[in-house]
Write an enzyme that holds these catalytic residues in place. Structure first.
Site, PDB file in Angstrom:
ATOM      1  CG  HIS A   1       0.030   0.038   2.428  1.00  0.00           C
ATOM      2  ND1 HIS A   1       0.311  -1.162   2.992  1.00  0.00           N
ATOM      3  CD2 HIS A   1       0.422   0.999   3.390  1.00  0.00           C
ATOM      4  CE1 HIS A   1       0.883  -0.886   4.080  1.00  0.00           C
ATOM      5  NE2 HIS A   1       0.981   0.389   4.333  1.00  0.00           N
TER       6      HIS A   1
ATOM      7  CG  HIS B   1       6.899   4.967   1.246  1.00  0.00           C
ATOM      8  ND1 HIS B   1       6.518   6.033   2.001  1.00  0.00           N
ATOM      9  CD2 HIS B   1       6.963   3.900   2.072  1.00  0.00           C
ATOM     10  CE1 HIS B   1       6.264   5.639   3.179  1.00  0.00           C
ATOM     11  NE2 HIS B   1       6.485   4.270   3.113  1.00  0.00           N
TER      12      HIS B   1
END
Lengths: 171, 171
Positions: free
Chosen positions: B34, B115
């Site tokens: 995720h 990220h």
């Protein structure tokens, strides 16, 4: 892609289920504790948008339902599975039917028995031992369910939520 | 309860991330791959409804965005983490800001660096070895993101999706 539809119950009930799943469920790390509304099925990604529109339509036409845990039970001898048996209310049966008919009809693995799995692929001795103890325990739990989730499976076997749907179109 | 908000990218990108996470990420089995939009935070369940209404409002006012993976990177020496660095588009920065201001402001662990984690809590030698190899690899991947998810954490540390939100109020 492989898809499925399920209800994730409250954190409280998921925590109870996980206390057993951790030891007895080979799929413990694949997906949180859940009540399956539509068995896993294969579908092309290109069909997803139309499928989701149908599911949204079903959710809008359905009502929140009471999820009541009746007792611990087992699918033995069909499979060495332990589960929490869930009361089949009219709203739950209705929702499950709508998600499995018409444009949403797909291959099905099992007849609908509302349940939350807490152990599977157990060896007979363990199943028999644990189930023997659980049969003596009473579990009293009920809660309202106002949503369900469409999930897809990754290559490692785990499931990711694609979308949640609110029952009765509430927001 | 502990909550967080994240984007689950496409199955393709999740599968790539998991090929590394399986070996290098201690939280591999806790949550699918995720991009975090809102760091984990504690909130009373009684505050959830109002919180969700605000989040819905943010989703409606936001636009789908392009998720582009730029390269592999590391947070070393702050933490021994490896990640896919994601381009900070205007839409992504805007969405992240809206989810962290006003009624949605909560304690934050880190400044926003978009990220997808692929390794964490690695020992130095392994981090250095794997990162050394990944720096030489080019990863070209971009996709459109049209949704994000609000999750809550169970007692065993895993995360369950509470609700998905469609960007731009599309349906």
């Amino acid at each position: 892609m492989r898809y499925g539809i399920a209800v994730f119950p409250s954190k409280k009930l998921q925590d109870i289920a996980n206390s057993y799943r951790k030891r007895y469920d080979t799929k413990y790390s694949m997906v949180p504790p859940h009540l399956t509304l539509k068995d896993p099925f294969d579908m092309k990604e290109s069909e997803l948008d139309d499928f989701v529109k149908e599911v949204r339509h079903v959710a809008e036409r359905s009502e929140p339902f009471k999820l009541e845990v009746l007792r611990y039970s087992s699918f033995y001898p069909v499979t060495n599975t332990l589960y929490m048996k869930i009361a089949e209310t009219e709203e739950l049966r209705d929702l499950q039917q709508k998600l499995n008919e018409g444009a949403l009809e797909r291959e099905r693995e099992h007849p609908f028995v509302p349940h939350i799995t807490i152990g599977q692929e157990m060896n007979y001795d363990e199943l028999s031992d644990v189930f023997g103890r659980l049969k003596l325990e009473s579990i009293q739990h009920e809660e309202m369910v106002d949503r369900f989730s469409l999930l897809y499976q990754l290559e490692n076997g785990t499931w990711t939520v694609h979308e949640t749907f609110l029952l009765g179109g509430r927001s």
